[in-house]
Design an enzyme around this catalytic site. Structure first.
Site, short mmCIF file in Angstrom:
data_model
loop_
_atom_site.label_atom_id
_atom_site.label_comp_id
_atom_site.label_asym_id
_atom_site.label_seq_id
_atom_site.Cartn_x
_atom_site.Cartn_y
_atom_site.Cartn_z
N CYS A 249 25.26 18.72 19.69
CA CYS A 249 24.92 18.85 20.68
C CYS A 249 24.42 17.53 21.27
O CYS A 249 23.17 17.19 21.24
CB CYS A 249 23.56 19.90 20.73
SG CYS A 249 24.03 21.45 20.21
N ALA A 250 25.22 16.57 21.73
CA ALA A 250 24.87 15.25 21.99
C ALA A 250 23.92 14.98 23.06
O ALA A 250 23.13 14.01 23.08
CB ALA A 250 25.87 14.36 21.99
N GLY A 253 22.91 11.59 24.48
CA GLY A 253 23.46 10.39 23.54
C GLY A 253 22.30 9.47 22.72
O GLY A 253 22.81 8.58 22.12
N GLY A 254 21.15 9.91 23.07
CA GLY A 254 20.13 9.20 22.20
C GLY A 254 20.31 9.20 20.64
O GLY A 254 20.34 8.10 20.05
N LYS A 255 20.54 10.27 19.98
CA LYS A 255 20.44 10.35 18.79
C LYS A 255 22.13 9.86 18.20
O LYS A 255 22.25 9.31 17.23
CB LYS A 255 20.12 11.72 18.19
CG LYS A 255 19.04 12.06 18.16
CD LYS A 255 18.75 13.45 17.68
CE LYS A 255 17.20 14.12 17.86
NZ LYS A 255 16.91 14.22 19.29
N ASP A 320 21.27 18.95 17.32
CA ASP A 320 20.14 18.90 17.99
C ASP A 320 20.15 20.15 18.82
O ASP A 320 20.42 19.96 19.81
CB ASP A 320 20.01 17.56 18.56
CG ASP A 320 18.79 17.52 19.15
OD1 ASP A 320 17.76 18.02 19.04
OD2 ASP A 320 18.50 16.21 20.24
N CYS A 373 13.21 20.06 19.20
CA CYS A 373 11.99 19.71 19.52
C CYS A 373 11.02 20.42 19.99
O CYS A 373 10.46 20.70 20.84
CB CYS A 373 12.15 18.66 20.54
SG CYS A 373 13.31 19.27 22.12
#
Length: 470
Positions: A249-250, A253-255, A320, A373
């Site tokens: 679940c990009a 794209g931070g992770k 995520d 989160c």
């Protein structure tokens, strides 16, 4: 802009936030794009006042009820909330405020009799009273209160109070292009003051709210905006050069960026999402960071046929998951009160489907990393317990042991137990949860492949409204 014009802009913007079914930050960005004539200082002041009202929504609403005022329209509600916010949090008198509501050009229309009565009723008070219920004082919405009290226990008040504060600005240095000391110097050259983070060896915390994206360090791909808690989740993926990794679940794209950098551009990272436009925007971030081991894959749903075709092919699979986002309420205060997608029950069901599907990609001996989160046990510990019961070939690993192997510079910040839990008050990050599981054996998952096209709209609705803390 004059003070009155700023107030009217705040009213207009709050009305749009209340009536447009998009997250507040997206509405605010669109509002200013349409009004290029508003200067940068005015934009900052207007946005800060909008967020101040959103962070005080329950308390301000409580005062309106106490004053027996019921706004008849969204515009009237915005006017009343702005009035209440000014009178309850600043020294300004009702008389002075009402002079600003004068109907002059760009100013708010003159206050009517009910608004005048409201202003007079509020001017001698402050935002909080002893009579105010705790859930109102802490801005805790009814739908989450019982779950948060159960999950946080005696820390409920402390953590909820921390969620009322604005979030700090964190960046992650890109080890493919720079070192932390060099990034600090580059930022300082552009007048941006930063300091090393508490936990992540790549984190910097920025002082204030500078124009970070205009800095050379950002434009050259030396730093990326990412909360330090989000960085720790990416580090716990423990992705290594040469491995095959999926970010299921990009999103933005931070992770993905952090994972790909940890692999030193060696191996393969597949960034997946049901929103293709988000992946296209993320591609620019990948390019700026100088990472070429990332490919993108747009999914039709969590059971996209690509998943079945790549069963047990990957060393690491990061999920995520879409969630209620409680841990990001500092950044997204409107998310407490506005339901822009499925509710908690639907989210928990969606998370379970995503986990079951993503698990099919993990090779024997590989790892599945689940993160949210959220601070709700239904989305975290309970979700993992249910997954392991459904999928006995997966075993929970102790995240603290992985931490000591990956993040050698910092002691484990979490509680005793196998999971990573981060809290705003305790860790000064967004709220995060992470669980790491290993796939021990190969087993028949044909029962999970029965519907490759189901629930597409549920996934898209959630991810359009989920604002990841990146």
């Amino acid at each position: 802009m004059t003070p009155g014009a700023r107030i009217q802009a705040v009213i207009d913007l709050l009305t749009e936030v209340a009536t447009i079914a998009r997250p507040a930050d997206a509405v605010i960005s669109a509002f200013f794009r349409k009004r290029r004539y508003i200067g940068s200082k005015d934009r900052v002041a207007i946005a800060e006042n909008v967020y101040a009202v959103l962070r005080r929504y329950a308390r301000l609403s409580w005062w309106l009820v106490r004053a027996d005022y019921c706004p008849p329209t969204p515009q009237a509600a915005s006017r009343a909330m702005v009035m209440a916010n000014i009178l309850l949090t600043t020294p300004q008198s009702a008389t002075a405020l009402l002079r600003t509501f004068n109907g002059a050009r760009f100013h708010p229309e003159a206050a009517n009799a009910e608004e005048t009565r409201l202003a007079r009723a509020l001017e001698t008070h402050t935002l909080e009273l002893p009579a105010m219920p705790e859930n109102v004082r802490l801005e805790c919405p009814p739908w989450a209160e019982a779950a948060l009290r159960a999950g946080l226990g005696e820390r409920f008040g402390v953590e909820m109070a921390a969620l009322l504060e604005p979030a700090p600005l964190d960046v992650r240095i890109n080890p493919m292009k720079t070192q932390r000391e060099d990034a600090l110097a580059a930022l300082a050259a552009d007048g941006i003051i930063a300091a090393p983070g508490q936990f992540s060896p790549f984190a910097l915390r920025i002082e204030g709210r500078p124009a970070l994206t205009a800095s050379k360090a950002f434009q050259n791909g030396w730093v990326e905006i990412q909360d330090e808690g989000s960085q720790l989740v990416a580090l716990l993926v423990d992705a290594r050069p040469g491995q095959q990794v999926v970010d299921f679940c990009a999103g933005a794209g931070g992770k993905t960026l952090a994972v790909a950098a940890a692999m030193a551009n060696k191996g393969r990272v597949v960034a997946c999402d049901v929103l293709e436009n988000r992946l296209k925007r993320a591609t620019e971030r990948f390019r700026r960071a100088g990472l070429h081991n990332i490919e993108t894959r747009a999914f039709s749903s969590e059971r996209d046929p690509w998943v079945k075709r790549h069963k047990e092919k990957f060393d690491r699979v990061l999920v995520d998951a879409p969630c209620a986002g409680v841990g990001t309420w500092r950044r997204n205060p409107d998310a407490r009160w506005r339901s822009l997608g499925p509710g908690l029950t639907e989210l928990v069901e969606l998370q379970a489907r995503i986990l079951d599907s993503a698990a099919r990609l993990v090779k024997p001996g590989g790892r599945l990393i689940y993160a949210t989160c959220s601070l709700l046990t239904e989305e975290n510990e309970d979700q993992i317990a249910a997954f392991v019961e459904r999928n006995p070939s997966f075993q929970i690993l102790n995240a603290s042991e992985i931490w000591t192997n990956v993040i050698t510079e910092t002691p484990w910040p979490g509680d005793l137990g196998p999971f990573l839990r981060l809290f705003p008050a305790r860790h000064h990050t967004d709220g995060f949860f992470a669980a790491i599981l290993t796939h021990n054996t190969t087993e028949d998952r044909s029962r999970e492949d029965v519907s490759d096209q189901e629930n597409i709209q549920d996934v898209q609705d959630v991810q359009e409204t989920q604002i990841a803390s990146e």
